[in-house]
Write a protein that holds these residues in place. Structure first.
Motif: not given
Lengths: 359, 237
Positions: B32-33, B36-37, B39-40, B43-44, B174-177
Motif C-alpha cells: 500500500l505505502l 519511508r511513509l 511512520w504515517l 502516527a495515525g 513514490n508514495c502509495c500504490a
C-alpha cells in the motif's frame, strides 16, 4: 450574559443546529445512504469473476490513498484543535484583520509555518474561520497552504531530480493564484454568505460548544489540552466522511480509466493543459505525491501542462469538492471553483508562451 | 451516548487497523505505502488512540447532531475497512500495467534507441554478473550493455513482440500504490518455456541492444528463467 469557560462534563451543551440546516441534513443523509449503497454494490461485484480484478485494483488504490491521507487529516484535525484552544483571537485579529490585503498575503504563505496537505488543511480552515479569520484570508491559506510549504517543495524537488525551476514555478504560481482568488472572493463573500449555516454558527459562537469561551479565563493546561483534543476529534468526524467518498471516487477513476483515454485527446498545448487539469481533478492525488505523477510526463507533455497538474490538484479535485461542501455555501463553491480553474488555465497558458522550456 | 460510543468504535476500529498494519501485517502495508511513509501509519494509530481516549472520557456528553441524521456519515467512515479482505487477495497485474502505460513500450523503445545507438559497437563482455536494482538497469541500460544482469519481475507476453520475447515489469511507487508507475524491460527467453502471464520470474542473462521494426532497445538474452514467489516488497522505490 457572559459565558464562562468550564470544561466539565456536566456543563457541556452542544451547539444547537441552525434552523435552516434541515434541508442540508436531509440531503447529506440521502447522499450518505446512496454512497453506502454504491459501496456495498461494488463490494458484492468484487465477488464475481468478471469484476474481481477491477474491484481488487480499486481496493488497493482506495486503501492506499486512505492509509496515506487519513493520518494527514488526523494531524490536520489535531492542529485545528490546538489552534482553536491555544491561538488567541487577538493574535488572529492582529495578523489577519487589520488590513485585508496584508491578511491575504500572509495567509497565502502560511503553509511555510503550518505545512499541511490539502486533506489536512480543511479542518485547520474550519478552526481558523471559527477564530474570526476573514473569508479571503482563509481561502488564500486553503489554496496556497498545500502548495507553498516545505514538504511539497521537497517532494517536487525529488520528483524533478533536484531541478529547482519546477519547484520555484510551482510554489510561485500556487501562491499567486491563492492570493488572487483570496482577494477577489474576499470582496464578494464573507462569513455570512460564503459559509454553510453550520460553520457560520460555529464562527459566531467561537468553537461551537456553548461552554467554551477561550480567553476569558485561564484554565489549566491539562483541561485546555483535553478540550483541544475534543475539538480535534469533532473536526475529524465533520470531514472524515467526505474524505472517504472522495478517495473512493478517486480510486475508481484511477482503476477504471486508462491513461490512454487522456493521451488520445492530447493535441495543442492548451489541450494538454486542460487535460492535465482534468487529470488533477479526477485523480485526487495528495500534494505531497502528485509531483511524481507529473514528472512521469516529462518528455511527453509541455512543462506548462505538468505544472497545471501540480498547481490545480492541491486546490481543487473531487475529494476537495466534497470537503468544500462541508465548509462553503454552494454559491461560494461555484465562484471558487470557477476562479481557480480560470486562473490556473490562464497562468499556464501565459507560462507556456513566455517560458516554453522552463524545465 | 450511543453517538459517542459509535465514534469511539470507529476510532477504535481504525486504530486497530493501523496498529495491525504497522506491527503485524507489514507485507500488506508494503503493498500500500512506500516504507519511508510507514511512520504515517504509526502516527495515525497514535492520534486515533488519543482521540479514542478522549471519546471515552466524553462518552456521556451530548453531540450537536442527532444520530438519526448522522449515522450514514459514521458508517461511511467504516467503508474502507470493508475492502481490506478484497485488497489482501488483489494484485496489480498486466491490466494495471496496460492502463498505466498506454504508450510506454513505444516511448521506452524510442528513448532507449537514442541511448543504445551511442554505445560502442563492440561492447566489452563483462562476465561478472551484476545484482543491480531493477530501476537502475531500466533507467540506464547503456551502462549495463554486455553485462550479465539478474532481475526479479512479473512476466507479460505481448502480441506486438516476437514469440520468444516477453516484457519483464515491476511497479515503482513514490508514495502509495495509487501512484504506481510501471517500469519494464524486454526479455528474450532463448528457448526457455514461455512464462505465464503476471507470474513472478527471476531472469538471469546478458543485456544487449536489439532491433525490432527499425527500433533499437535494450533486451535481456535470458540464460535462465526461474519461477519465484511474490517478494515481500512487490513495488520498487
Amino acid at each position: 450574559m457572559k459565558i464562562q469557560y468550564r470544561p466539565s462534563l456536566s456543563s457541556y451543551q452542544p451547539a444547537p443546529l441552525p434552523e435552516n440546516s434541515s434541508l442540508t441534513l436531509e440531503l447529506s443523509w440521502v447522499m450518505g445512504l446512496l454512497f453506502l449503497a454504491v459501496a456495498l454494490l461494488v463490494l458484492l461485484l468484487g465477488q464475481t469473476p468478471v469484476y474481481r480484478p477491477l474491484v481488487g485494483a480499486m481496493s488497493i488504490n482506495f486503501l492506499a490513498m486512505m492509509v496515506e491521507a487519513l493520518p494527514f487529516m488526523l494531524i490536520g484535525s489535531l492542529v485545528g484543535g490546538v489552534i482553536e484552544v491555544f491561538v488567541p483571537v487577538a493574535w488572529v485579529e492582529r495578523v489577519f484583520q487589520r488590513r485585508h490585503l496584508r491578511g491575504v498575503l500572509v495567509a497565502g504563505a502560511m503553509g511555510l509555518v503550518f505545512p499541511v496537505c490539502e486533506c489536512a488543511v480543511v479542518p485547520v480552515i474550519r478552526r481558523l474561520l471559527s477564530k474570526g479569520v476573514p473569508f479571503g484570508a482563509a481561502l488564500a491559506f486553503l489554496l496556497g497552504g498545500p502548495i507553498v510549504n516545505p514538504l511539497v517543495a521537497a517532494s517536487t524537488a525529488v520528483a524533478y531530480s533536484f531541478t529547482w525551476h519546477p519547484v520555484a514555478l510551482r510554489l510561485g504560481c500556487g501562491y499567486l493564484i491563492a492570493v488572487v482568488v483570496g482577494l477577489l472572493l474576499g470582496r464578494w463573500f464573507n462569513r455570512d454568505n460564503g459559509l454553510t449555516a453550520a460553520i457560520q454558527q460555529t464562527a459566531s459562537l467561537g468553537c461551537g460548544h456553548i461552554h467554551c469561551d477561550h480567553g476569558n479565563d485561564k484554565p489549566g493546561l491539562k483541561s485546555q489540552l483535553f478540550h483541544a483534543l475534543g475539538h480535534a476529534a469533532d473536526g475529524f468526524f465533520s470531514v472524515g466522511s467526505y474524505l472517504v467518498i472522495g478517495t473512493f471516487i478517486a480510486a475508481f477513476v484511477r482503476s477504471a480509466v486508462s491513461l490512454e483515454v487522456f493521451n488520445q485527446l492530447l493535441g495543442a498545448p492548451w489541450q494538454a493543459i486542460v487535460l492535465m487539469m482534468a487529470m488533477a481533478v479526477l485523480l485526487n492525488l495528495c500534494s505531497e505525491a502528485d509531483a511524481f505523477i507529473a514528472a512521469s510526463f516529462r518528455g511527453l507533455l509541455p512543462p506548462s501542462a505538468q505544472l497545471a497538474f501540480m498547481v490545480l490538484g492541491p486546490m481543487f479535485d473531487l475529494k476537495l469538492l466534497l470537503l468544500y461542501f462541508g465548509l462553503f455555501s454552494k454559491r461560494a463553491i461555484v465562484c471558487l471553483v470557477s476562479a481557480v480553474l480560470s486562473l490556473v488555465l490562464l497562468t499556464m497558458l501565459a507560462l507556456h508562451y513566455l517560458l516554453p522550456n522552463s524545465f | 451516548m450511543i453517538t459517542r460510543l459509535l465514534q469511539a468504535g470507529i476510532m477504535g476500529a481504525w486504530a486497530t487497523f493501523f496498529t495491525w498494519l504497522f506491527a503485524v501485517e507489514q507485507p500488506t502495508l508494503a503493498r500500500l505505502l512506500h516504507p519511508r511513509l510507514w511512520w504515517l501509519v504509526l502516527a495515525g494509530a497514535v492520534v486515533l488512540l488519543i482521540f479514542l481516549g478522549v471519546a471515552l472520557r466524553r462518552i456521556k456528553m451530548p453531540t450537536a447532531q442527532p444520530l438519526r441524521w448522522s449515522w450514514p456519515a459514521y458508517l461511511i467512515l467504516l467503508v474502507p475497512l470493508c475492502f481490506v479482505g478484497q485488497m489482501q487477495s488483489a494484485r496489480f497485474d498486466s491490466q494495471t500495467f496496460r492502463d498505466r502505460s498506454p504508450s510506454a513500450i513505444e516511448t521506452m523503445a524510442t528513448v532507449q534507441e537514442q541511448e543504445i545507438q551511442q554505445a560502442t559497437p563492440e561492447t566489452p563482455d563483462i562476465a561478472t554478473p551484476v545484482e543491480e536494482s531493477f530501476i537502475q538497469i531500466v533507467q540506464d541500460p547503456q551502462r549495463h550493455v554486455g553485462r550479465r544482469v539478474e532481475l526479479l519481475c512479473q512476466a507479460l507476453p505481448d502480441t506486438r513482440l516476437p514469440d520468444d520475447q516477453f516484457i519483464c515489469y515491476r511497479f515503482r511507487i513514490n508514495c502509495c500504490a495509487a501512484d504506481a508507475q510501471p517500469v519494464f524491460i524486454f526479455v528474450n527467453r532463448q528457448g526457455s518455456p514461455p512464462p505465464a502471464k503476471d507470474a513472478w520470474m527471476r531472469v538471469k542473462g546478458r543485456l544487449s541492444p536489439h532491433t525490432v521494426n527499425g527500433l533499437t532497445f535494450a533486451l535481456i538474452q535470458a540464460e535462465s528463467l526461474q519461477s519465484e514467489a511474490e517478494p515481500s516488497f512487490p513495488f520498487i522505490f
